[in-house]
Design a protein around this motif. Structure first.
Motif, PDB file in Angstrom:
ATOM      1  N   ALA A   6       0.827  -1.223   0.000  1.00 49.87           N
ATOM      2  CA  ALA A   6       0.000   0.000   0.000  1.00 49.87           C
ATOM      3  C   ALA A   6       0.855   1.264   0.000  1.00 49.87           C
ATOM      4  N   LEU A   7       2.144   1.082   0.070  1.00 49.95           N
ATOM      5  CA  LEU A   7       3.031   2.239   0.249  1.00 49.95           C
ATOM      6  C   LEU A   7       3.498   2.816  -1.087  1.00 49.95           C
ATOM      7  N   LYS A   8       3.188   4.104  -1.278  1.00 51.58           N
ATOM      8  CA  LYS A   8       3.623   4.752  -2.516  1.00 51.58           C
ATOM      9  C   LYS A   8       4.900   5.518  -2.241  1.00 51.58           C
ATOM     10  N   LEU A   9       5.954   5.179  -2.958  1.00 53.27           N
ATOM     11  CA  LEU A   9       7.228   5.894  -2.773  1.00 53.27           C
ATOM     12  C   LEU A   9       7.263   7.078  -3.727  1.00 53.27           C
ATOM     13  N   LYS A  10       8.072   8.083  -3.386  1.00 54.29           N
ATOM     14  CA  LYS A  10       8.065   9.284  -4.234  1.00 54.29           C
ATOM     15  C   LYS A  10       8.821   9.063  -5.544  1.00 54.29           C
ATOM     16  N   ASN A  11       9.663   8.055  -5.592  1.00 55.43           N
ATOM     17  CA  ASN A  11      10.317   7.702  -6.856  1.00 55.43           C
ATOM     18  C   ASN A  11      10.770   6.237  -6.793  1.00 55.43           C
ATOM     19  N   ARG A  12      11.557   5.832  -7.760  1.00 56.02           N
ATOM     20  CA  ARG A  12      11.916   4.407  -7.875  1.00 56.02           C
ATOM     21  C   ARG A  12      13.300   4.087  -7.320  1.00 56.02           C
ATOM     22  N   LEU A  13      13.874   5.019  -6.591  1.00 51.01           N
ATOM     23  CA  LEU A  13      15.274   4.847  -6.174  1.00 51.01           C
ATOM     24  C   LEU A  13      15.382   4.478  -4.700  1.00 51.01           C
ATOM     25  N   ILE A  14      16.163   3.453  -4.464  1.00 52.94           N
ATOM     26  CA  ILE A  14      16.284   2.938  -3.097  1.00 52.94           C
ATOM     27  C   ILE A  14      17.753   2.867  -2.702  1.00 52.94           C
ATOM     28  N   MET A  15      18.029   3.358  -1.504  1.00 56.48           N
ATOM     29  CA  MET A  15      19.395   3.250  -0.957  1.00 56.48           C
ATOM     30  C   MET A  15      19.542   1.855  -0.353  1.00 56.48           C
ATOM     31  N   ALA A  16      20.552   1.114  -0.794  1.00 60.85           N
ATOM     32  CA  ALA A  16      20.727  -0.276  -0.350  1.00 60.85           C
ATOM     33  C   ALA A  16      21.089  -0.350   1.128  1.00 60.85           C
ATOM     34  N   PRO A  17      20.674  -1.428   1.794  1.00 60.32           N
ATOM     35  CA  PRO A  17      21.154  -1.628   3.167  1.00 60.32           C
ATOM     36  C   PRO A  17      22.639  -1.968   3.135  1.00 60.32           C
ATOM     37  N   MET A  18      23.436  -1.308   3.969  1.00 61.73           N
ATOM     38  CA  MET A  18      24.860  -1.643   4.032  1.00 61.73           C
ATOM     39  C   MET A  18      25.318  -1.570   5.493  1.00 61.73           C
ATOM     40  N   ALA A  19      25.688  -2.746   6.017  1.00 62.08           N
ATOM     41  CA  ALA A  19      26.116  -2.820   7.418  1.00 62.08           C
ATOM     42  C   ALA A  19      27.312  -1.900   7.641  1.00 62.08           C
ATOM     43  N   GLY A  20      27.252  -1.116   8.685  1.00 65.13           N
ATOM     44  CA  GLY A  20      28.356  -0.215   9.020  1.00 65.13           C
ATOM     45  C   GLY A  20      28.315   1.087   8.235  1.00 65.13           C
ATOM     46  N   ILE A  21      27.415   1.209   7.286  1.00 71.04           N
ATOM     47  CA  ILE A  21      27.360   2.407   6.435  1.00 71.04           C
ATOM     48  C   ILE A  21      26.002   3.105   6.538  1.00 71.04           C
ATOM     49  N   THR A  22      24.927   2.338   6.331  1.00 70.89           N
ATOM     50  CA  THR A  22      23.621   3.013   6.231  1.00 70.89           C
ATOM     51  C   THR A  22      22.997   3.210   7.615  1.00 70.89           C
ATOM     52  N   ASN A  23      23.732   3.968   8.414  1.00 64.52           N
ATOM     53  CA  ASN A  23      23.199   4.380   9.716  1.00 64.52           C
ATOM     54  C   ASN A  23      22.300   5.606   9.492  1.00 64.52           C
ATOM     55  N   PRO A  24      21.612   6.072  10.532  1.00 61.28           N
ATOM     56  CA  PRO A  24      20.657   7.177  10.304  1.00 61.28           C
ATOM     57  C   PRO A  24      21.269   8.405   9.621  1.00 61.28           C
ATOM     58  N   PRO A  25      22.474   8.878   9.967  1.00 58.51           N
ATOM     59  CA  PRO A  25      22.993  10.057   9.262  1.00 58.51           C
ATOM     60  C   PRO A  25      23.126   9.845   7.756  1.00 58.51           C
ATOM     61  N   PHE A  26      23.681   8.710   7.374  1.00 60.99           N
ATOM     62  CA  PHE A  26      23.871   8.465   5.941  1.00 60.99           C
ATOM     63  C   PHE A  26      22.522   8.332   5.238  1.00 60.99           C
ATOM     64  N   ARG A  27      21.590   7.662   5.897  1.00 57.69           N
ATOM     65  CA  ARG A  27      20.260   7.485   5.286  1.00 57.69           C
ATOM     66  C   ARG A  27      19.573   8.830   5.107  1.00 57.69           C
ATOM     67  N   LEU A  28      19.718   9.691   6.113  1.00 59.06           N
ATOM     68  CA  LEU A  28      19.068  11.002   6.026  1.00 59.06           C
ATOM     69  C   LEU A  28      19.637  11.804   4.857  1.00 59.06           C
ATOM     70  N   ILE A  29      20.949  11.739   4.698  1.00 57.18           N
ATOM     71  CA  ILE A  29      21.585  12.470   3.597  1.00 57.18           C
ATOM     72  C   ILE A  29      21.119  11.908   2.251  1.00 57.18           C
ATOM     73  N   ALA A  30      21.076  10.585   2.144  1.00 60.00           N
ATOM     74  CA  ALA A  30      20.614   9.966   0.884  1.00 60.00           C
ATOM     75  C   ALA A  30      19.173  10.373   0.587  1.00 60.00           C
ATOM     76  N   LYS A  31      18.368  10.415   1.632  1.00 55.50           N
ATOM     77  CA  LYS A  31      16.957  10.788   1.465  1.00 55.50           C
ATOM     78  C   LYS A  31      16.845  12.231   0.975  1.00 55.50           C
ATOM     79  N   ARG A  32      17.590  13.113   1.626  1.00 53.47           N
ATOM     80  CA  ARG A  32      17.529  14.523   1.223  1.00 53.47           C
ATOM     81  C   ARG A  32      18.001  14.719  -0.204  1.00 53.47           C
ATOM     82  N   LEU A  33      18.931  13.845  -0.623  1.00 53.67           N
ATOM     83  CA  LEU A  33      19.477  14.009  -1.973  1.00 53.67           C
ATOM     84  C   LEU A  33      18.714  13.183  -3.010  1.00 53.67           C
ATOM     85  N   GLY A  34      17.549  12.685  -2.621  1.00 46.52           N
ATOM     86  CA  GLY A  34      16.661  12.129  -3.642  1.00 46.52           C
ATOM     87  C   GLY A  34      16.235  10.688  -3.505  1.00 46.52           C
ATOM     88  N   ALA A  35      16.850   9.890  -2.615  1.00 40.66           N
ATOM     89  CA  ALA A  35      16.417   8.493  -2.514  1.00 40.66           C
ATOM     90  C   ALA A  35      14.939   8.446  -2.104  1.00 40.66           C
TER      91      ALA A  35
END
Ligand SMILES: Cc1cc2nc3c(=O)[nH]c(=O)nc-3n(C[C@H](O)[C@H](O)[C@H](O)COP(=O)(O)O)c2cc1C
Length: 340
Positions: A6-35
């Motif tokens: 039921a979830l509509k995403l704003k686009n088709r781009l997804i930031m991959a899960p990456m252990a040790g990398i995709t912590n909240p700061p990195f995810r927030l930056i990716a989101k702001r930049l379009g993910a």
């Protein structure tokens, strides 16, 4: 736009899960930049079910990251179901099951990529988690355990039958780790055989490759991992290309601002000391290809102090902007964490 359950995403781009990398700061930056969607690092279902504080902390995030997908891993269907309930209670908008991790400590317990060797276990797990999970459910797989066991169509079919809302396929075999190339023909095969959305993943290192992947495979969404390390702007660049525009690279000022934001957010979440250590690694990606970057990075050896690192960054970007005749806007140099 991509719809998962039921979830509509704003686009088709997804930031991959990456252990040790995709912590909240990195995810927030990716989101702001379009993910359009970001995913946590993989979180242990056993750790969650036992209430381990360190594991539960992986569920933290910034409100602005939402919708947030939480990836869980484990071998026992009932424990995975319990973990799914916990993550939904804690606010996950989607649950993702890891069926691809090749790390020895994960596969030796029958979790991650090891599940692909056992279609019955895949069925039991997806059914149990589906029953327990009130938000959209996705599963991330590889092409199979090894080339002799390329059972991606069977596994993807089981996942769809058991009620998952999307499948992500990273078309390498578990035994391959990250060697060789991702075989996008496998993404196309999975897409042709499923009715639920298929997300393609693997080797999108440049914005053009995201468009190429969609064109060659017909996939519904594109997941980017390593291509976003040091270049979270890749999401914006892909969106630019989709609109028929030129992909906008960051100028020096923006690059510096984002690095400082990343640093400030990390410091807020894990403290200045640990953030400084982590930033040393991240700067490798952020400054790759810039003039004098290796001597700049060398100057960081042994520095763990927040203020010294900020000064080194200031000096480096100051030199770069003088070299290029560009001004680095001092107003934006040090964002207060309060505004992030
Ligand atoms: C450092 C690192 C950590 C990763 N951690 C995870 C993880 O926690 N869960 C997962 O499903 N995949 C994980 N992956 C795999 C990525 O999500 C992705 O499938 C893979 O990197 C291929 O995509 P790419 O070529 O765009 O990087 C990780 C990859 C890297 C490089």
């Amino acid at each position: 736009m991509l719809q998962i359950g039921a979830l509509k995403l704003k686009n088709r781009l997804i930031m991959a899960p990456m252990a040790g990398i995709t912590n909240p700061p990195f995810r927030l930056i990716a989101k702001r930049l379009g993910a359009g969607l970001v995913v946590t690092e993989m979180v242990s279902a056993v750790g969650l079910s036992r209430g381990h504080e360190k594991t539960v902390r992986y569920l933290n995030g910034f409100p602005e990251e939402k919708p947030l997908s939480v990836q869980i891993f484990g071998a026992d269907p009932q424990i995975m179901a319990m973990a799914a309930e916990i993550v939904v209670q804690k606010g996950a908008d989607l649950v993702d099951i890891n069926m691809g991790c090749p790390a020895r400590k994960v596969v030796k317990n029958g979790s991650g990529g090891a599940l692909l060797r056992n279609p019955t276990a895949v069925r039991d797990m997806v059914m149990a988690v589906r029953k327990a999970c009130t938000v959209p459910l996705t599963v991330k797989i590889r092409a199979g355990w090894s080339p002799d066991d390329a059972n991606f169509l069977e596994i993807a079919g089981i996942i769809e039958d058991c009620g998952a809302d999307a499948v992500t396929i990273h078309p390498r075999f578990v035994k391959q780790g990250f060697s060789g190339q991702a075989d996008w023909r496998i993404i196309r095969e999975v897409k042709r055989n499923l009715s639920i959305p298929v997300i393609g993943n693997g080797d999108v290192f440049k914005p053009e490759l995201a468009l190429q992947m969609r064109e060659e495979t017909g996939c519904d969404g594109v997941m980017v991992g390593r291509g976003a390390m040091g270049n979270p702007w890749i999401f914006r660049q892909i969106l630019d290309l989709e609109k028929g525009l030129e992909a906008r690279p960051p100028d020096l000022s923006e690059r510096k601002t984002v690095i400082l934001e990343h640093f400030a957010l990390l410091s807020r979440v894990i403290g200045e000391n640990r953030a400084s250590k982590m930033m040393r690694g991240l700067l490798l990606g952020y400054t790759k290809g810039l003039p004098h970057s290796s001597s700049f990075r060398g100057s960081f050896t042994g520095i763990n102090d927040f203020n010294t690192m900020i000064s080194a960054l200031d000096n480096y970007f100051g030199t770069l902007s003088r070299d290029r005749g560009l001004r680095v806007d001092s107003e934006r140099e040090r964002p207060g964490v309060g505004e992030l």
